[in-house]
Design a protein around this motif. Structure first.
Motif: not given
Length: 207
Positions: A115-128
């Motif tokens: 998982t890339t850092p940019e994807a982490d931000e998306i996952l964090r926002r989505k609550g995954i």
């Protein structure tokens, strides 16, 4: 939880072993992606058959597919309906271009740095939630660093069982610590894991 649905990307040693164990524990593996494509069935795949017929290079054997299996492009593995998503093959496979497509509520990282850092931000926002790679796939390191000293004077069978139990117990314990701390503080699970388990020069294996 038992009965949760799983999609995994990768069917090599890690991926095949993972789905075999999940199937025995009562999880429903609904999708497997390899280099050639994705096989998906919402009612669950026949994991013993797919593992037994796996081709030498970690590929699914299409001759083992049932008539109700869907065969899709392997790029569609992370957008399928499931509870748990497991990247088990490639680095950076979850990234800014595809993380928004994820429907799972939990990602378990069985590959290194999937998982890339940019994807982490998306996952964090989505609550995954994310079970991070340096905890969930530490088996090989654990065996090398700590277990060998415990299996002297054991039979091969007892030694193998001790290695598996030791590794599973440690991963479960550390994962539980991370998720309990995340629930308490509201932090993203990767941030918690890095905070709690950042090594220093004096660190020794957790015995």
């Amino acid at each position: 939880k038992e009965g949760a649905s799983v999609v995994i990307q990768g069917f090599g040693c890690v991926g095949a072993s993972c789905v075999n164990s999940l199937n025995k524990m009562g999880y429903k593996v609904v999708g497997i992606a390899d280099v050639n494509g994705l096989v998906y069935c919402k009612d669950g795949l026949d994991i013993p058959k797919l593992v037994a017929t796996r081709l030498p290079k970690g590929e699914l054997n299409k001759e083992a597919f049932e008539d109700n299996y869907e065969v899709l492009p392997n790029s569609e593995w992370l957008s399928q309906e499931c509870d748990i998503l497991i990247p088990a093959a490639l680095e950076d496979v979850i990234n800014k271009d595809n993380a928004d497509k994820i429907k799972a509520s939990l990602i378990v990282e069985a590959a290194n740095i999937p998982t890339t850092p940019e994807a982490d931000e998306i996952l964090r926002r989505k609550g995954i939630d994310v079970a991070v790679d340096f905890i969930s796939n530490l088996g090989g390191i654990r065996i090398y660093e700590a277990v060998i000293v415990k299996i002297e004077n054991m039979s091969d069978e007892d030694a193998a069982a001790a290695i598996v139990k030791d590794t599973v117990d440690l991963i479960r314990k550390q994962t539980k610590v991370v998720f309990e701390e995340s629930a308490k503080t509201g932090e993203f699970t990767r941030d918690v894991a890095r905070r709690l388990f950042t090594p220093d020069k004096s660190d020794t294996p957790d015995m």
